[in-house]
Design an enzyme around this catalytic site. Sequence first.
Site, PDB file in Angstrom:
ATOM      1  N   LYS A 155       0.813  -1.224   0.000  1.00  0.00           N
ATOM      2  CA  LYS A 155       0.000   0.000   0.000  1.00  0.00           C
ATOM      3  C   LYS A 155       0.840   1.265   0.000  1.00  0.00           C
ATOM      4  CE  LYS A 155      -4.468  -1.549   1.655  1.00  0.00           C
ATOM      5  NZ  LYS A 155      -5.538  -1.397   2.621  1.00  0.00           N
TER       6      LYS A 155
ATOM      7  N   LYS B 182      -5.164  -9.552  -6.910  1.00  0.00           N
ATOM      8  CA  LYS B 182      -6.330  -9.870  -6.072  1.00  0.00           C
ATOM      9  C   LYS B 182      -7.526  -8.959  -6.417  1.00  0.00           C
ATOM     10  CE  LYS B 182      -6.143  -7.751  -1.909  1.00  0.00           C
ATOM     11  NZ  LYS B 182      -6.036  -7.436  -0.501  1.00  0.00           N
TER      12      LYS B 182
ATOM     13  N   LYS C 121     -11.196  -3.684  -3.488  1.00  0.00           N
ATOM     14  CA  LYS C 121     -12.026  -2.475  -3.523  1.00  0.00           C
ATOM     15  C   LYS C 121     -11.254  -1.312  -4.109  1.00  0.00           C
ATOM     16  CE  LYS C 121     -13.820  -3.535   1.083  1.00  0.00           C
ATOM     17  NZ  LYS C 121     -12.775  -3.571   2.125  1.00  0.00           N
TER      18      LYS C 121
END
Length: 339
Positions: free
Chosen positions: A115, A201, A204
Amino acid sequence: MRVVSGIQPTGSLHLGNYLGAIRNWVRMQDAMAEDGGQCLFFLADLHAISMPHNPAELRAATLEMTAALVACGIDPARSVLFNQAQVPAHAELQWLLTGTARMGWLNRMTQFKDKSGKNREGASVALYTYPVLQAADVLLYQATHVPVGEDQKQHLELARDIAQKFNNDFCEPDAPVFTLPDPIVPPEAARIMSLRDGTAKMSKSDPSDMSRINLADNPDTMAKKVKKAKTDPEPLPGELAGLAGRPEALNLVSIYAAIEGSSPEAVLARFAGQGFGAFKPAMAELVVETLGPIRQRFVELKEDRESLDAILARGALHARDIGVPTLKAAYDALGLIRG
Ligand code: TYM
């Protein structure tokens, strides 16, 4: 048995969340009714501020995600359903645990690396300490089982390490403060991949909405996303080995099997020799059949602000009560005087 798990209210609930985690939450909730255990499920809104966010959107998403969980089958009368921000003990316990968590442990967390990307220095401190809050989330309630997708396993291992070190450092051997939680990952849906890239993956935060099927999508959109999913021109093989090197094909077959409750082998046995022109319409129908009724409940519930507020308020009261003894024991063990 105490089951605890959370989901970040960022964006919409998607098929990966549903198959990887939420469906298991519902199953465990239903099993608990017979076993006399307890389930706590929460919106991880405190985790959501670890990335740049818009406050109005977070507020709306927290309520929407609550509606989505209830629509999926989480019953606020049987499970404790709440948002972290209404239970201050999560943030308090996190601070207490930061004295035990080691820098070296956090440095190994792959989610932080993913991230923060190339901008490590610009990442928030919250993104770095995120796994300690996640440990507090489960340790606060003496969780024994934590149903999650594969991507959260590392965080759960950290929670165990923190619990173990805390118990060793500050507790008598026969009176540990924390229970070591076990992650429960569904083997058939541990990691649902993007519909646009079988090596990434389903998430969202993927900028492409075509990469995921959202609970909020209408049936036509769901079907369109399946039909436009990336695939290859080869027919489906009869054996799983024939999907080696074909991540998109493997992903669709795995999703089909996970929804149906069968296995990829069983799906291949049925579709062997057929191309995606035949497979995709069958899959679209299965997705719409499964998610359609859930979506219908979600659409009705998400407008009912009063009920959603009441669900969260009641859940928070209950969660606060359950967390009190462990939080107190953690303060005491550390020698902190609370008066
Ligand atoms: P989050 O919000 O990213 O995802 C919620 C749950 O969905 C699972 N999941 C998936 N499973 C299979 N395939 C996928 N593509 C996929 N994408 C998501 C996740 O593994 C997760 O179980 N840090 C957590 C939230 C959290 C939490 C906790 C979880 C906060 N505190 C304590 C368990 C216990 C997260 O961001 O999940």
